[in-house]
Design a protein around this motif. Structure first.
Motif, PDB file in Angstrom:
ATOM      1  N   SER A  24      19.803 -57.541 -48.593  1.00 19.71           N
ATOM      2  CA  SER A  24      19.938 -57.207 -47.174  1.00 19.71           C
ATOM      3  C   SER A  24      21.212 -56.433 -46.868  1.00 19.71           C
ATOM      4  O   SER A  24      21.499 -56.130 -45.717  1.00 19.71           O
ATOM      5  CB  SER A  24      19.926 -58.497 -46.343  1.00 19.71           C
ATOM      6  OG  SER A  24      21.005 -59.322 -46.715  1.00 19.71           O
ATOM      7  N   GLY A  25      21.985 -56.077 -47.882  1.00 21.10           N
ATOM      8  CA  GLY A  25      23.287 -55.466 -47.651  1.00 21.10           C
ATOM      9  C   GLY A  25      23.251 -54.160 -46.882  1.00 21.10           C
ATOM     10  O   GLY A  25      24.127 -53.854 -46.098  1.00 21.10           O
ATOM     11  N   ARG A  26      22.223 -53.338 -47.103  1.00 19.35           N
ATOM     12  CA  ARG A  26      22.169 -52.033 -46.461  1.00 19.35           C
ATOM     13  C   ARG A  26      21.791 -52.141 -44.984  1.00 19.35           C
ATOM     14  O   ARG A  26      22.015 -51.212 -44.202  1.00 19.35           O
ATOM     15  CB  ARG A  26      21.168 -51.144 -47.205  1.00 19.35           C
ATOM     16  CG  ARG A  26      21.187 -49.693 -46.763  1.00 19.35           C
ATOM     17  CD  ARG A  26      20.184 -48.861 -47.542  1.00 19.35           C
ATOM     18  NE  ARG A  26      20.061 -47.517 -47.001  1.00 19.35           N
ATOM     19  CZ  ARG A  26      20.810 -46.497 -47.337  1.00 19.35           C
ATOM     20  NH1 ARG A  26      21.757 -46.677 -48.216  1.00 19.35           N
ATOM     21  NH2 ARG A  26      20.639 -45.312 -46.799  1.00 19.35           N
ATOM     22  N   ASP A  27      21.230 -53.283 -44.575  1.00 14.57           N
ATOM     23  CA  ASP A  27      20.780 -53.424 -43.200  1.00 14.57           C
ATOM     24  C   ASP A  27      21.901 -53.199 -42.189  1.00 14.57           C
ATOM     25  O   ASP A  27      21.668 -52.666 -41.113  1.00 14.57           O
ATOM     26  CB  ASP A  27      20.175 -54.811 -42.978  1.00 14.57           C
ATOM     27  CG  ASP A  27      18.868 -54.998 -43.745  1.00 14.57           C
ATOM     28  OD1 ASP A  27      18.393 -56.126 -43.791  1.00 14.57           O
ATOM     29  OD2 ASP A  27      18.361 -54.005 -44.289  1.00 14.57           O
ATOM     30  N   VAL A  28      23.113 -53.651 -42.508  1.00 13.85           N
ATOM     31  CA  VAL A  28      24.242 -53.483 -41.602  1.00 13.85           C
ATOM     32  C   VAL A  28      24.428 -52.014 -41.274  1.00 13.85           C
ATOM     33  O   VAL A  28      24.576 -51.622 -40.112  1.00 13.85           O
ATOM     34  CB  VAL A  28      25.531 -54.051 -42.225  1.00 13.85           C
ATOM     35  CG1 VAL A  28      26.709 -53.839 -41.289  1.00 13.85           C
ATOM     36  CG2 VAL A  28      25.358 -55.508 -42.555  1.00 13.85           C
ATOM     37  N   PHE A  29      24.415 -51.189 -42.290  1.00 15.13           N
ATOM     38  CA  PHE A  29      24.614 -49.747 -42.115  1.00 15.13           C
ATOM     39  C   PHE A  29      23.459 -49.125 -41.343  1.00 15.13           C
ATOM     40  O   PHE A  29      23.656 -48.406 -40.355  1.00 15.13           O
ATOM     41  CB  PHE A  29      24.753 -49.106 -43.496  1.00 15.13           C
ATOM     42  CG  PHE A  29      24.868 -47.605 -43.479  1.00 15.13           C
ATOM     43  CD1 PHE A  29      26.040 -46.995 -43.111  1.00 15.13           C
ATOM     44  CD2 PHE A  29      23.785 -46.811 -43.843  1.00 15.13           C
ATOM     45  CE1 PHE A  29      26.154 -45.609 -43.103  1.00 15.13           C
ATOM     46  CE2 PHE A  29      23.889 -45.435 -43.838  1.00 15.13           C
ATOM     47  CZ  PHE A  29      25.073 -44.831 -43.470  1.00 15.13           C
ATOM     48  N   GLU A  30      22.233 -49.399 -41.789  1.00 19.87           N
ATOM     49  CA  GLU A  30      21.065 -48.781 -41.167  1.00 19.87           C
ATOM     50  C   GLU A  30      20.909 -49.195 -39.712  1.00 19.87           C
ATOM     51  O   GLU A  30      20.664 -48.356 -38.837  1.00 19.87           O
ATOM     52  CB  GLU A  30      19.806 -49.124 -41.960  1.00 19.87           C
ATOM     53  CG  GLU A  30      19.770 -48.491 -43.341  1.00 19.87           C
ATOM     54  CD  GLU A  30      18.552 -48.928 -44.141  1.00 19.87           C
ATOM     55  OE1 GLU A  30      17.974 -49.989 -43.790  1.00 19.87           O
ATOM     56  OE2 GLU A  30      18.201 -48.243 -45.116  1.00 19.87           O
ATOM     57  N   GLN A  31      21.045 -50.491 -39.439  1.00 18.82           N
ATOM     58  CA  GLN A  31      20.812 -50.986 -38.087  1.00 18.82           C
ATOM     59  C   GLN A  31      21.860 -50.488 -37.098  1.00 18.82           C
ATOM     60  O   GLN A  31      21.588 -50.374 -35.903  1.00 18.82           O
ATOM     61  CB  GLN A  31      20.770 -52.518 -38.082  1.00 18.82           C
ATOM     62  CG  GLN A  31      19.567 -53.111 -38.802  1.00 18.82           C
ATOM     63  CD  GLN A  31      18.256 -52.589 -38.234  1.00 18.82           C
ATOM     64  OE1 GLN A  31      18.081 -52.472 -37.017  1.00 18.82           O
ATOM     65  NE2 GLN A  31      17.332 -52.250 -39.117  1.00 18.82           N
ATOM     66  N   THR A  32      23.056 -50.188 -37.573  1.00 17.73           N
ATOM     67  CA  THR A  32      24.086 -49.650 -36.689  1.00 17.73           C
ATOM     68  C   THR A  32      23.638 -48.327 -36.076  1.00 17.73           C
ATOM     69  O   THR A  32      23.809 -48.083 -34.874  1.00 17.73           O
ATOM     70  CB  THR A  32      25.399 -49.448 -37.466  1.00 17.73           C
ATOM     71  OG1 THR A  32      25.870 -50.721 -37.913  1.00 17.73           O
ATOM     72  CG2 THR A  32      26.466 -48.802 -36.591  1.00 17.73           C
ATOM     73  N   PHE A  33      23.038 -47.471 -36.895  1.00 13.62           N
ATOM     74  CA  PHE A  33      22.566 -46.181 -36.395  1.00 13.62           C
ATOM     75  C   PHE A  33      21.249 -46.311 -35.638  1.00 13.62           C
ATOM     76  O   PHE A  33      21.051 -45.662 -34.594  1.00 13.62           O
ATOM     77  CB  PHE A  33      22.427 -45.189 -37.551  1.00 13.62           C
ATOM     78  CG  PHE A  33      23.744 -44.673 -38.054  1.00 13.62           C
ATOM     79  CD1 PHE A  33      24.292 -43.507 -37.523  1.00 13.62           C
ATOM     80  CD2 PHE A  33      24.452 -45.351 -39.021  1.00 13.62           C
ATOM     81  CE1 PHE A  33      25.520 -43.031 -37.955  1.00 13.62           C
ATOM     82  CE2 PHE A  33      25.681 -44.889 -39.468  1.00 13.62           C
ATOM     83  CZ  PHE A  33      26.211 -43.719 -38.941  1.00 13.62           C
ATOM     84  N   ILE A  34      20.353 -47.145 -36.126  1.00 10.90           N
ATOM     85  CA  ILE A  34      19.063 -47.324 -35.457  1.00 10.90           C
ATOM     86  C   ILE A  34      19.263 -47.882 -34.055  1.00 10.90           C
ATOM     87  O   ILE A  34      18.581 -47.473 -33.101  1.00 10.90           O
ATOM     88  CB  ILE A  34      18.160 -48.252 -36.293  1.00 10.90           C
ATOM     89  CG1 ILE A  34      17.749 -47.552 -37.594  1.00 10.90           C
ATOM     90  CG2 ILE A  34      16.921 -48.663 -35.500  1.00 10.90           C
ATOM     91  CD1 ILE A  34      17.021 -48.444 -38.568  1.00 10.90           C
ATOM     92  N   ALA A  35      20.214 -48.811 -33.890  1.00 16.33           N
ATOM     93  CA  ALA A  35      20.486 -49.391 -32.574  1.00 16.33           C
ATOM     94  C   ALA A  35      20.972 -48.335 -31.585  1.00 16.33           C
ATOM     95  O   ALA A  35      20.803 -48.481 -30.368  1.00 16.33           O
ATOM     96  CB  ALA A  35      21.522 -50.504 -32.695  1.00 16.33           C
ATOM     97  N   ALA A  36      21.567 -47.269 -32.107  1.00 18.42           N
ATOM     98  CA  ALA A  36      22.050 -46.175 -31.251  1.00 18.42           C
ATOM     99  C   ALA A  36      21.002 -45.073 -31.102  1.00 18.42           C
ATOM    100  O   ALA A  36      21.298 -44.009 -30.547  1.00 18.42           O
ATOM    101  CB  ALA A  36      23.339 -45.597 -31.821  1.00 18.42           C
ATOM    102  N   LEU A  64      29.944 -62.673 -42.201  1.00 26.28           N
ATOM    103  CA  LEU A  64      29.713 -61.855 -41.015  1.00 26.28           C
ATOM    104  C   LEU A  64      28.252 -62.002 -40.644  1.00 26.28           C
ATOM    105  O   LEU A  64      27.371 -61.917 -41.500  1.00 26.28           O
ATOM    106  CB  LEU A  64      30.015 -60.390 -41.315  1.00 26.28           C
ATOM    107  CG  LEU A  64      31.468 -59.992 -41.523  1.00 26.28           C
ATOM    108  CD1 LEU A  64      31.538 -58.595 -42.113  1.00 26.28           C
ATOM    109  CD2 LEU A  64      32.210 -60.033 -40.207  1.00 26.28           C
ATOM    110  N   MET A  65      27.965 -62.214 -39.363  1.00 25.58           N
ATOM    111  CA  MET A  65      26.575 -62.366 -38.942  1.00 25.58           C
ATOM    112  C   MET A  65      26.341 -61.579 -37.654  1.00 25.58           C
ATOM    113  O   MET A  65      27.210 -61.492 -36.786  1.00 25.58           O
ATOM    114  CB  MET A  65      26.235 -63.828 -38.727  1.00 25.58           C
ATOM    115  CG  MET A  65      27.013 -64.485 -37.612  1.00 25.58           C
ATOM    116  SD  MET A  65      26.397 -66.119 -37.211  1.00 25.58           S
ATOM    117  CE  MET A  65      27.310 -66.443 -35.681  1.00 25.58           C
ATOM    118  N   PRO A  66      25.138 -60.990 -37.491  1.00 27.20           N
ATOM    119  CA  PRO A  66      24.853 -60.197 -36.303  1.00 27.20           C
ATOM    120  C   PRO A  66      24.561 -61.050 -35.079  1.00 27.20           C
ATOM    121  O   PRO A  66      24.800 -60.636 -33.950  1.00 27.20           O
ATOM    122  CB  PRO A  66      23.617 -59.389 -36.721  1.00 27.20           C
ATOM    123  CG  PRO A  66      22.953 -60.250 -37.747  1.00 27.20           C
ATOM    124  CD  PRO A  66      24.061 -60.952 -38.478  1.00 27.20           C
TER     125      PRO A  66
END
Length: 304
Positions: free
Chosen positions: A200-212, A147-149
């Protein structure tokens, strides 16, 4: 310098001890030790720091190991090429894949591929983006399916998009949060289980909320087992964040469902990576085509 010595060096560096490496290689500890000593003597340099708790590569050791992995990868490809020329139908493919890919897309592609090429062997390992890409750059693995952003700007790797996908919060069947559509704001104070493997695993979770524009939830459990994270969600009121692709054909097996959201979450597409400066063997080319075929069928199925 012998190929067997390089193979022993890689094994010891990865195992962390000569004893464990010897066990994995089905050799005696003394024979592996002698092999490494002869390699160091031939090069006139120390390749390993030896301590009471194990071994670690020296700077020279790390440099040689990196080259040795490329050599082993090229030899594997050479064997695949020769097998194809001789019509043996054998060979080996090494793949690193993200956990959700390992539960649907990759197994289906491998099963279909083995129907017509039963002699092909596979070596599979879980790895997350972007950490898994390193093993492809070094030639240790033929492919990384992740999976890639966004499409990475990496001249050393070719990237083929397999499936468009998005993240979604997921909960157990009949969870109260499934009764109406939600926003990320509604989920900030919920209890979360986060799959995390690699730095880098936690980035998916954190960035989802930060982007919002939101602070990531603090009430969380971090888990390095994807299956364990899903099981905890299935048996409790925890929430997790997963790709929608997970529900393409597994929803009935896992007692979890996606939460209906008012706004779509960020894209995390599924792509396959391989070395740009390296010609894929016929075996790997055929498997890449199989991946694309299975991905296309999954996409069509998800739309019907």
């Amino acid at each position: 310098m012998k190929l067997s010595q390089l193979h022993h060096l890689i094994a010891v560096a990865e195992a962390g001890t000569v004893r464990q490496a010897a066990k994995m290689l089905f050799l005696s500890q003394s024979s592996v030790t002698k092999s490494l000593q002869q390699l160091e003597e031939s090069l006139g340099v120390e390749l390993l720091h030896r301590g009471s708790h194990g071994v670690t590569p020296t700077a020279a050791g790390r440099a040689l190991i990196a080259r040795a992995k490329v050599i082993e990868a090229e030899l594997r490809e050479a064997r695949n090429d020769i097998d194809s020329i001789m019509g043996a139908g054998s060979g080996e493919i090494k793949i690193s894949m993200s956990p959700s890919v390992a539960m649907a897309l990759a197994p289906q592609a491998i099963i279909e591929f083995k129907r017509t090429r039963p002699k092909i062997s596979f070596h599979l390992q879980e790895g997350v983006y972007p950490d898994a890409l390193h093993t492809v750059r070094t030639g240790e693995f033929d492919f990384a399916i992740c999976l890639m952003p966004e499409r990475p700007r990496d001249e050393g790797l070719s990237c083929v998009l397999l499936l468009p996908d998005r993240l979604t919060p997921a909960v157990r069947v009949k969870h109260p949060l499934t009764q109406s559509r939600k926003t990320l704001v509604d989920l900030v104070h919920a209890d979360w289980v986060i799959y995390r493997r690699g730095p880098s695993g936690r980035d998916v979770f954190e960035q989802t909320f930060i982007a919002a524009g939101l602070e990531p939830p603090t009430s969380t459990i971090e888990c390095t087992s994807f299956a364990c994270a899903l099981t905890m969600v299935e048996r409790s009121d925890y929430i997790t964040l997963v790709p929608k692709q997970l529900f393409s054909d597994r929803a009935a097996r896992w007692g979890i469902v996606p939460i209906a959201m008012d706004a779509a979450l960020p894209e995390w597409n599924i792509a396959v990576f391989y070395r740009s400066d390296h010609e894929l063997s016929p075996v790997c080319q055929a498997f890449l085509q199989e991946l694309q075929n299975v991905a296309t069928n999954m996409l069509v199925h998800s739309r019907t």
